[in-house]
Scaffold this motif. Structure first.
Motif, PDB file in Angstrom:
ATOM      1  N   VAL A  63     -27.523 -20.127  91.104  1.00  0.00           N
ATOM      2  CA  VAL A  63     -27.903 -19.135  90.102  1.00  0.00           C
ATOM      3  C   VAL A  63     -28.594 -19.883  88.962  1.00  0.00           C
ATOM      4  CG1 VAL A  63     -25.948 -17.640  90.647  1.00  0.00           C
ATOM      5  CG2 VAL A  63     -25.732 -19.296  88.782  1.00  0.00           C
ATOM      6  N   PRO A  64     -29.466 -19.214  88.197  1.00  0.00           N
ATOM      7  CA  PRO A  64     -30.081 -19.876  87.042  1.00  0.00           C
ATOM      8  C   PRO A  64     -28.997 -20.235  86.023  1.00  0.00           C
ATOM      9  CG  PRO A  64     -31.232 -17.844  87.610  1.00  0.00           C
ATOM     10  CD  PRO A  64     -29.961 -17.840  88.392  1.00  0.00           C
ATOM     11  N   SER A  65     -29.096 -21.410  85.454  1.00  0.00           N
ATOM     12  CA  SER A  65     -28.046 -21.858  84.533  1.00  0.00           C
ATOM     13  C   SER A  65     -28.454 -21.813  83.056  1.00  0.00           C
ATOM     14  CB  SER A  65     -27.637 -23.292  84.883  1.00  0.00           C
ATOM     15  OG  SER A  65     -28.741 -24.173  84.716  1.00  0.00           O
ATOM     16  N   GLU A  66     -29.690 -21.415  82.762  1.00  0.00           N
ATOM     17  CA  GLU A  66     -30.185 -21.474  81.388  1.00  0.00           C
ATOM     18  C   GLU A  66     -29.334 -20.683  80.397  1.00  0.00           C
ATOM     19  OE1 GLU A  66     -32.050 -20.634  83.963  1.00  0.00           O
ATOM     20  OE2 GLU A  66     -33.969 -21.693  83.973  1.00  0.00           O
ATOM     21  N   LYS A  67     -28.866 -19.512  80.799  1.00  0.00           N
ATOM     22  CA  LYS A  67     -28.170 -18.627  79.855  1.00  0.00           C
ATOM     23  C   LYS A  67     -26.655 -18.840  79.836  1.00  0.00           C
ATOM     24  CE  LYS A  67     -31.980 -16.428  78.809  1.00  0.00           C
ATOM     25  NZ  LYS A  67     -32.222 -15.034  79.187  1.00  0.00           N
ATOM     26  N   ILE A  68     -26.146 -19.712  80.678  1.00  0.00           N
ATOM     27  CA  ILE A  68     -24.698 -19.918  80.762  1.00  0.00           C
ATOM     28  C   ILE A  68     -24.259 -20.965  79.741  1.00  0.00           C
ATOM     29  CG2 ILE A  68     -22.765 -20.524  82.258  1.00  0.00           C
ATOM     30  CD1 ILE A  68     -24.496 -19.797  84.649  1.00  0.00           C
ATOM     31  N   THR A  69     -23.349 -20.590  78.846  1.00  0.00           N
ATOM     32  CA  THR A  69     -22.848 -21.521  77.847  1.00  0.00           C
ATOM     33  C   THR A  69     -21.741 -22.391  78.444  1.00  0.00           C
ATOM     34  OG1 THR A  69     -21.131 -20.020  77.038  1.00  0.00           O
ATOM     35  CG2 THR A  69     -23.321 -19.810  76.048  1.00  0.00           C
ATOM     36  N   VAL A  70     -21.339 -23.407  77.681  1.00  0.00           N
ATOM     37  CA  VAL A  70     -20.280 -24.301  78.142  1.00  0.00           C
ATOM     38  C   VAL A  70     -18.979 -23.532  78.346  1.00  0.00           C
ATOM     39  CG1 VAL A  70     -18.866 -26.304  77.547  1.00  0.00           C
ATOM     40  CG2 VAL A  70     -21.307 -26.324  77.043  1.00  0.00           C
ATOM     41  N   SER A  71     -18.622 -22.678  77.377  1.00  0.00           N
ATOM     42  CA  SER A  71     -17.370 -21.920  77.482  1.00  0.00           C
ATOM     43  C   SER A  71     -17.399 -20.949  78.655  1.00  0.00           C
ATOM     44  CB  SER A  71     -17.099 -21.160  76.175  1.00  0.00           C
ATOM     45  OG  SER A  71     -18.141 -20.239  75.898  1.00  0.00           O
ATOM     46  N   GLN A  72     -18.557 -20.323  78.888  1.00  0.00           N
ATOM     47  CA  GLN A  72     -18.686 -19.399  80.013  1.00  0.00           C
ATOM     48  C   GLN A  72     -18.609 -20.158  81.341  1.00  0.00           C
ATOM     49  OE1 GLN A  72     -22.434 -17.574  79.068  1.00  0.00           O
ATOM     50  NE2 GLN A  72     -21.548 -16.163  77.583  1.00  0.00           N
ATOM     51  N   SER A  73     -19.159 -21.369  81.356  1.00  0.00           N
ATOM     52  CA  SER A  73     -19.093 -22.196  82.546  1.00  0.00           C
ATOM     53  C   SER A  73     -17.649 -22.551  82.881  1.00  0.00           C
ATOM     54  CB  SER A  73     -19.910 -23.471  82.341  1.00  0.00           C
ATOM     55  OG  SER A  73     -19.827 -24.312  83.461  1.00  0.00           O
ATOM     56  N   LEU A  74     -16.875 -22.899  81.872  1.00  0.00           N
ATOM     57  CA  LEU A  74     -15.457 -23.213  82.084  1.00  0.00           C
ATOM     58  C   LEU A  74     -14.696 -21.984  82.577  1.00  0.00           C
ATOM     59  CD1 LEU A  74     -14.760 -25.404  78.929  1.00  0.00           C
ATOM     60  CD2 LEU A  74     -14.773 -26.179  81.298  1.00  0.00           C
ATOM     61  N   GLU A  75     -15.008 -20.840  81.995  1.00  0.00           N
ATOM     62  CA  GLU A  75     -14.367 -19.594  82.425  1.00  0.00           C
ATOM     63  C   GLU A  75     -14.713 -19.284  83.874  1.00  0.00           C
ATOM     64  OE1 GLU A  75     -14.342 -14.839  81.202  1.00  0.00           O
ATOM     65  OE2 GLU A  75     -15.143 -16.323  79.795  1.00  0.00           O
ATOM     66  N   LEU A  76     -15.967 -19.517  84.236  1.00  0.00           N
ATOM     67  CA  LEU A  76     -16.405 -19.272  85.605  1.00  0.00           C
ATOM     68  C   LEU A  76     -15.675 -20.183  86.579  1.00  0.00           C
ATOM     69  CD1 LEU A  76     -18.254 -17.957  87.662  1.00  0.00           C
ATOM     70  CD2 LEU A  76     -20.071 -19.542  86.978  1.00  0.00           C
TER      71      LEU A  76
END
Length: 212
Positions: A63-76
């Motif tokens: 998936v494109p990663s440009e819009k994903i923040t660090v906190s959202q990445s950890l949540e994911l």
């Protein structure tokens, strides 16, 4: 005089300090370009990491990663089932990892822009569910599946979704095991049923044996 000297010292010291301060970013989490990740050894380590994940993966997608923040990445990451790993991998490093690998080299067509890759050992359905939950919660409409690869075949987003609708290996094993366990019970019910053909045949065979 002392004040003048102190001001001169402070002025000289400020020349050695950066003019602006930037908050640190956890680029290692995103496979970014800082520290160890930019060294030759760091890049080799990252490629080996990807190769290890590919060895056990049943399917991968990005998936494109440009819009994903660090906190959202950890949540994911926390929402994914056991056996699934997601990581932002530079296209050049991903290209090295899949080079001469017949199973995964078809994913080279997805190496455009920045990508977060999902390496799935078995639970494809659970992985897609976790991704959908997080992207919906944070309104990440642009973070849609670009494509994926399974058994060497390149899939578009719709193809990945279709695979996710299929039962997993564990679900299939459970169904087969359940079917096998149910056979003796079903057979017993048929045999005991007084009006069944099998029951009548068994009865007649018993009577014939009795005459002999």
């Amino acid at each position: 005089m002392r004040c003048a000297v102190l001001l001169l010292v402070l002025s000289s010291a400020s020349a050695f300090l950066p003019s602006t301060f930037h908050s640190p970013k956890t680029t290692a989490l995103f496979g970014g370009a800082k520290g160890h990740a930019t060294t030759i050894e760091g890049k080799k380590s990252r490629v080996e990491f990807v190769k290890e994940k590919l060895e056990t993966a049943e399917m991968i997608f990005s998936v494109p990663s440009e819009k994903i923040t660090v906190s959202q990445s950890l949540e994911l990451r926390n929402s994914l089932p056991e056996g699934t790993t997601c990581a932002v991998i530079k296209n050049s490093l991903m290209a090295r990892a899949i080079a001469d690998n017949g199973t995964w080299e078809s994913s080279s067509s997805l190496l455009k822009g920045s990508n977060m890759w999902f390496f799935i050992d078995s639970d494809i359905k659970g992985t897609l569910k976790g991704l959908k939950t997080v992207t919906k919660e944070h309104a990440l409409e642009d973070t849609k599946i670009k494509g994926g690869v399974i058994d060497g075949d390149l899939l578009d987003a719709a193809g990945v979704a279709k695979v996710g609708e299929m039962p997993s290996k564990m679900e299939l094993i459970a169904r087969i095991a359940g079917g096998i366990n149910a056979v003796p019970t079903k057979l017993a019910r048929v045999v005991k049923a007084p009006n069944s053909k099998l029951a009548r045949a068994i009865k007649l065979a018993g009577e014939e044996n009795g005459k002999e």
